[in-house]
Design a protein around this motif. Sequence first.
Motif, PDB file in Angstrom:
ATOM      1  N   ASP A 174      -0.905  15.239  -8.844  1.00 59.22           N
ATOM      2  CA  ASP A 174      -0.598  14.487 -10.072  1.00 59.22           C
ATOM      3  C   ASP A 174       0.511  13.466  -9.818  1.00 59.22           C
ATOM      4  O   ASP A 174       0.455  12.329 -10.319  1.00 59.22           O
ATOM      5  N   THR A 175       1.522  13.868  -9.048  1.00 50.90           N
ATOM      6  CA  THR A 175       2.639  12.965  -8.774  1.00 50.90           C
ATOM      7  C   THR A 175       2.188  11.761  -7.964  1.00 50.90           C
ATOM      8  O   THR A 175       2.566  10.620  -8.264  1.00 50.90           O
ATOM      9  N   ILE A 176       1.382  12.006  -6.926  1.00 47.42           N
ATOM     10  CA  ILE A 176       0.893  10.886  -6.114  1.00 47.42           C
ATOM     11  C   ILE A 176      -0.019   9.984  -6.942  1.00 47.42           C
ATOM     12  O   ILE A 176       0.022   8.753  -6.816  1.00 47.42           O
ATOM     13  N   ALA A 177      -0.810  10.580  -7.821  1.00 49.53           N
ATOM     14  CA  ALA A 177      -1.676   9.777  -8.698  1.00 49.53           C
ATOM     15  C   ALA A 177      -0.841   8.889  -9.614  1.00 49.53           C
ATOM     16  O   ALA A 177      -1.173   7.720  -9.831  1.00 49.53           O
ATOM     17  N   ASP A 178       0.255   9.448 -10.148  1.00 52.10           N
ATOM     18  CA  ASP A 178       1.125   8.651 -11.025  1.00 52.10           C
ATOM     19  C   ASP A 178       1.750   7.494 -10.260  1.00 52.10           C
ATOM     20  O   ASP A 178       1.810   6.355 -10.754  1.00 52.10           O
TER      21      ASP A 178
ATOM     22  N   HIS B 165      -4.868   5.721  -7.561  1.00 51.92           N
ATOM     23  CA  HIS B 165      -5.632   5.304  -6.381  1.00 51.92           C
ATOM     24  C   HIS B 165      -5.506   6.284  -5.232  1.00 51.92           C
ATOM     25  O   HIS B 165      -6.460   6.501  -4.473  1.00 51.92           O
ATOM     26  N   GLY B 166      -4.357   6.875  -5.044  1.00 57.57           N
ATOM     27  CA  GLY B 166      -4.114   7.732  -3.897  1.00 57.57           C
ATOM     28  C   GLY B 166      -3.398   7.001  -2.782  1.00 57.57           C
ATOM     29  O   GLY B 166      -3.183   5.787  -2.833  1.00 57.57           O
ATOM     30  N   ALA B 167      -3.018   7.735  -1.757  1.00 58.22           N
ATOM     31  CA  ALA B 167      -2.273   7.172  -0.630  1.00 58.22           C
ATOM     32  C   ALA B 167      -3.230   6.668   0.437  1.00 58.22           C
ATOM     33  O   ALA B 167      -4.138   7.389   0.861  1.00 58.22           O
TER      34      ALA B 167
ATOM     35  N   VAL C 198      -5.362  11.565  -0.687  1.00 59.02           N
ATOM     36  CA  VAL C 198      -5.726  10.440   0.185  1.00 59.02           C
ATOM     37  C   VAL C 198      -6.703   9.524  -0.541  1.00 59.02           C
ATOM     38  O   VAL C 198      -7.701   9.982  -1.117  1.00 59.02           O
ATOM     39  N   ALA C 199      -6.445   8.233  -0.504  1.00 64.97           N
ATOM     40  CA  ALA C 199      -7.329   7.257  -1.131  1.00 64.97           C
ATOM     41  C   ALA C 199      -8.663   7.198  -0.393  1.00 64.97           C
ATOM     42  O   ALA C 199      -8.749   7.564   0.795  1.00 64.97           O
ATOM     43  N   PRO C 200      -9.716   6.759  -1.058  1.00 61.82           N
ATOM     44  CA  PRO C 200     -11.011   6.631  -0.376  1.00 61.82           C
ATOM     45  C   PRO C 200     -10.891   5.777   0.883  1.00 61.82           C
ATOM     46  O   PRO C 200     -10.323   4.678   0.858  1.00 61.82           O
ATOM     47  N   GLY C 201     -11.382   6.305   1.980  1.00 58.48           N
ATOM     48  CA  GLY C 201     -11.321   5.584   3.243  1.00 58.48           C
ATOM     49  C   GLY C 201     -10.005   5.724   3.970  1.00 58.48           C
ATOM     50  O   GLY C 201      -9.819   5.131   5.041  1.00 58.48           O
ATOM     51  N   GLY C 202      -9.061   6.501   3.429  1.00 56.67           N
ATOM     52  CA  GLY C 202      -7.747   6.652   4.038  1.00 56.67           C
ATOM     53  C   GLY C 202      -7.704   7.734   5.107  1.00 56.67           C
ATOM     54  O   GLY C 202      -8.721   8.358   5.440  1.00 56.67           O
ATOM     55  N   ASP C 203      -6.523   7.976   5.636  1.00 55.20           N
ATOM     56  CA  ASP C 203      -6.342   8.927   6.738  1.00 55.20           C
ATOM     57  C   ASP C 203      -5.197   9.884   6.445  1.00 55.20           C
ATOM     58  O   ASP C 203      -4.173   9.493   5.878  1.00 55.20           O
ATOM     59  N   HIS C 204      -5.383  11.127   6.881  1.00 54.47           N
ATOM     60  CA  HIS C 204      -4.326  12.134   6.857  1.00 54.47           C
ATOM     61  C   HIS C 204      -4.018  12.458   8.309  1.00 54.47           C
ATOM     62  O   HIS C 204      -4.792  13.113   8.996  1.00 54.47           O
ATOM     63  N   HIS C 205      -2.866  11.963   8.792  1.00 58.33           N
ATOM     64  CA  HIS C 205      -2.493  12.128  10.197  1.00 58.33           C
ATOM     65  C   HIS C 205      -1.780  13.457  10.388  1.00 58.33           C
ATOM     66  O   HIS C 205      -0.743  13.724   9.761  1.00 58.33           O
ATOM     67  N   ILE C 206      -2.324  14.291  11.273  1.00 56.72           N
ATOM     68  CA  ILE C 206      -1.717  15.581  11.587  1.00 56.72           C
ATOM     69  C   ILE C 206      -0.765  15.380  12.755  1.00 56.72           C
ATOM     70  O   ILE C 206      -1.188  15.097  13.881  1.00 56.72           O
ATOM     71  N   VAL C 207       0.534  15.533  12.496  1.00 55.31           N
ATOM     72  CA  VAL C 207       1.554  15.367  13.533  1.00 55.31           C
ATOM     73  C   VAL C 207       2.191  16.723  13.842  1.00 55.31           C
ATOM     74  O   VAL C 207       2.176  17.195  14.966  1.00 55.31           O
TER      75      VAL C 207
ATOM     76  N   ASP D 164       0.836  -1.200   0.000  1.00 57.88           N
ATOM     77  CA  ASP D 164       0.000   0.000   0.000  1.00 57.88           C
ATOM     78  C   ASP D 164       0.873   1.253   0.000  1.00 57.88           C
ATOM     79  O   ASP D 164       1.929   1.285   0.648  1.00 57.88           O
ATOM     80  N   PRO D 165       0.441   2.304  -0.691  1.00 56.11           N
ATOM     81  CA  PRO D 165       1.208   3.550  -0.691  1.00 56.11           C
ATOM     82  C   PRO D 165       0.953   4.368   0.574  1.00 56.11           C
ATOM     83  O   PRO D 165      -0.183   4.509   1.024  1.00 56.11           O
ATOM     84  N   ALA D 166       2.040   4.894   1.153  1.00 53.60           N
ATOM     85  CA  ALA D 166       1.953   5.770   2.313  1.00 53.60           C
ATOM     86  C   ALA D 166       2.846   6.976   2.057  1.00 53.60           C
ATOM     87  O   ALA D 166       3.968   6.830   1.569  1.00 53.60           O
TER      88      ALA D 166
END
Length: 347
Positions: A231-235, A240-242, A262-271, A174-176
Amino acid sequence: MEAARLHEYTEEMGDALSIDDIERPAVTHSDDVVVKVEGAGWCQTDNHIIEGMWTDYVDQDLPMTLGHENAGEVVEVGDEVQTVEVGDKVICHPVATCGECRQCRLGEDMYCENLAFPGLTTDGGFAEYLLTNERATIPLPNDVDPTDIAPHADAGITAYHAVKKAVDELNPGDPAVVIGVGGLGHIGLQCLDAMSAANIVALDVKPEARQLAEELGAHYTVDPTSADIPDTIADITNGHGAEQVLDFVGADETTGYAPDIVAPGGDHHIVGYGGHIHEPAQALVDGEFAYRGTLVGRYTELQELVRLVERGDVDLRTTRYDLSEINNVAEKLEHGEIEGRAVITPN
């Protein structure tokens, strides 16, 4: 003893703290522990405390000694302390907790109803000695230097805590995405590499940070100043997304990436923090993604991180400074001139 004290809030880092001679802390409760500080990490949060950013969230009585990433040698213990003794080398969890409230009994140390947070609500470790308690002290292996490991008390555990949540949602391949490979990000990237089989994409504006990311296990590195990030993450992800994004910057620009990467159902963690989230509710509904905050971590997670360090899976890049140089460190960090973590050595 000497201690670096904040007397008033300011945005001028060059003379923010004064070196004062104050009384050395002593044991007053049966679970107290006094630590001779060998290393105290400087954190971006220290800059934010100096600026007064935390006054809306916690009560602070000035003057106060800053420093919440602390490690050193135990020099005094209360009558009922059993897990550490005088002479032990320890790293200190950022909060001293009560152990009795419901949150403590659930293992959620950071939510303790009676916590003391050295360097944020009580005197911290930019001093020769620190007062904490037994529940906050973790004995170190003999071959681990307290000075080198000190920043893991916050930077490390915070990065680990975020990665541990992300890893629960990652399958092999999976992409992260890791945003920011600085003081926290370079720890988080190593934890992600050690704890998952994800394909890691690292974003940083600095060439040296991207080079470090490659050395630490990133499969792709991207310069946000020269690439269109969505665009870069899509490539990279075949559109699909991260699945998981770990944002160690937390600026308006980086939190704004989420709907597009962010991919559908994914998370963006704020650190990292300091910015804001400005997204329409429909963006979250349409993508069914979530923003997830990160508040340091549990005592047990700091234990787990120490094990990763002992195994050699996580290497902390540090630079040491004397207590007298503390305002210089604050200024350097404010201008982004410190790679990895700065460690103050009061003794």
